[in-house]
Design a protein around this motif. Sequence first.
Motif, PDB file in Angstrom:
ATOM      1  N   SER A   2       0.817  -1.205   0.000  1.00 45.15           N
ATOM      2  CA  SER A   2       0.000   0.000   0.000  1.00 45.15           C
ATOM      3  C   SER A   2       0.846   1.249   0.000  1.00 45.15           C
ATOM      4  CB  SER A   2      -0.928   0.012   1.219  1.00 45.15           C
ATOM      5  OG  SER A   2      -0.218   0.393   2.356  1.00 45.15           O
ATOM      6  N   SER A   5      -1.849   5.183   4.388  1.00 39.44           N
ATOM      7  CA  SER A   5      -3.275   5.127   4.702  1.00 39.44           C
ATOM      8  C   SER A   5      -3.579   5.975   5.916  1.00 39.44           C
ATOM      9  CB  SER A   5      -3.702   3.681   4.965  1.00 39.44           C
ATOM     10  OG  SER A   5      -5.030   3.639   5.426  1.00 39.44           O
ATOM     11  N   SER A  68      -5.041   3.821  -1.412  1.00 45.27           N
ATOM     12  CA  SER A  68      -4.917   2.474  -0.865  1.00 45.27           C
ATOM     13  C   SER A  68      -5.661   2.372   0.456  1.00 45.27           C
ATOM     14  CB  SER A  68      -3.442   2.137  -0.648  1.00 45.27           C
ATOM     15  OG  SER A  68      -3.305   0.892  -0.006  1.00 45.27           O
ATOM     16  N   SER A  72     -11.486   1.751  -2.023  1.00 48.62           N
ATOM     17  CA  SER A  72     -11.992   0.454  -2.469  1.00 48.62           C
ATOM     18  C   SER A  72     -13.230   0.092  -1.669  1.00 48.62           C
ATOM     19  CB  SER A  72     -10.914  -0.618  -2.287  1.00 48.62           C
ATOM     20  OG  SER A  72     -11.406  -1.880  -2.655  1.00 48.62           O
ATOM     21  N   THR A  99      -3.468   6.085  -7.488  1.00 47.01           N
ATOM     22  CA  THR A  99      -4.186   4.843  -7.262  1.00 47.01           C
ATOM     23  C   THR A  99      -3.440   3.694  -7.933  1.00 47.01           C
ATOM     24  OG1 THR A  99      -6.375   3.798  -7.370  1.00 47.01           O
ATOM     25  CG2 THR A  99      -5.717   5.168  -9.267  1.00 47.01           C
ATOM     26  N   TYR A 103      -5.470  -1.900  -5.834  1.00 47.79           N
ATOM     27  CA  TYR A 103      -6.211  -1.373  -4.684  1.00 47.79           C
ATOM     28  C   TYR A 103      -7.709  -1.693  -4.809  1.00 47.79           C
ATOM     29  CZ  TYR A 103      -2.015   1.588  -4.103  1.00 47.79           C
ATOM     30  OH  TYR A 103      -0.736   2.069  -3.971  1.00 47.79           O
ATOM     31  N   ALA A 106     -10.609   0.611  -6.458  1.00 44.15           N
ATOM     32  CA  ALA A 106     -10.354   2.044  -6.258  1.00 44.15           C
ATOM     33  C   ALA A 106     -10.317   2.802  -7.579  1.00 44.15           C
ATOM     34  CB  ALA A 106      -9.054   2.250  -5.488  1.00 44.15           C
TER      35      ALA A 106
END
Length: 319
Positions: A2, A5, A68, A72, A99, A103, A106
């Motif tokens: 990822s 986040s 990430s 999603s 993106t 992911y 997403a």
Amino acid sequence: MSTDSDRSNHDASRRRVLQYGAAGLGLAALPWPLGAAEIDPEAARQSMRQRAIPSSGESVPVIGMGSSGSFSTRSQDTLADLRTVMEHFVAMGGTLVDTSPTYGNAETNIGNIARETGLRDRLFMATKVHIDGRQAGIDQMAESERALGSPIDLMQIHNFIDLETQWQTMKQMKTDGHVRYIGITHYLTSAFEELEHQMSTKDLDFVQFNYSIMTPDAEKRLLPLAADRGIAVLVNRAYNDGRFFSQVKGHDLPDYAKEFDCFSWGQFALKYVLAEEAVTAVIPATSDPEHLADNMHAGYGKLPDTAMRKRMRQTLASL
């Protein structure tokens, strides 16, 4: 795999900025917590710090948005929140959205929201190829183009997957006008040696890697190399996947943070990263409109100087 986040960003300090941060900067035209219709987009665009992409001179805002773990979803309620996040992101001066086809859905959600809100032409779309094989790479990138709209602003090879094959395809896509910029990404410090090699031997427009006040390793070689080679830098994991907030939880933001227009711990982390001039943009991810406002605020006002950054590291180490 990822990028950074925002899922752990739930401490109260991220919310307090919404009450007084704009006033502290004198940005009366930017009422951060309110609806997008009440934010002056032109004032935001003019006030947000921007940096140039070295290969072209085109400027982008220093606060971008990752996706990430945040974009999603198939929940209609969550999609409504994401639509608000996207609208506020643009209203507050943002353009660059990063993106990947890895992911979840997403890419599809971002593309649909961008079209439904009429914001696609105002966004700088960055995505990745993450697959083995020439034809598989062509197919994956074509699907990303269908999802996000054409052209893709930035296509990146994700985590060195079939790097040489996808690099040749990306160069041709750039020549053909399907993508505007090309680059590579990784998210681990252990990849820095290979990143350094690729940055030294390829004509990259962009490179993306992890960098934060907790993990400052990129300051040693990658950031100086990017500056020397004229490569734009996107920073992921600026919050170390939420571990930064776990470390500062329960501690007051130091008073000296106001000296560089910082009003929350989240901004503390982001402004540390942005103080490195080789950093083009940082891309924290969030699905929370209030966290988005806090992130965006880091792109305004002063940045810490070298002495202040040392003090920031000492503060964090003491917690």
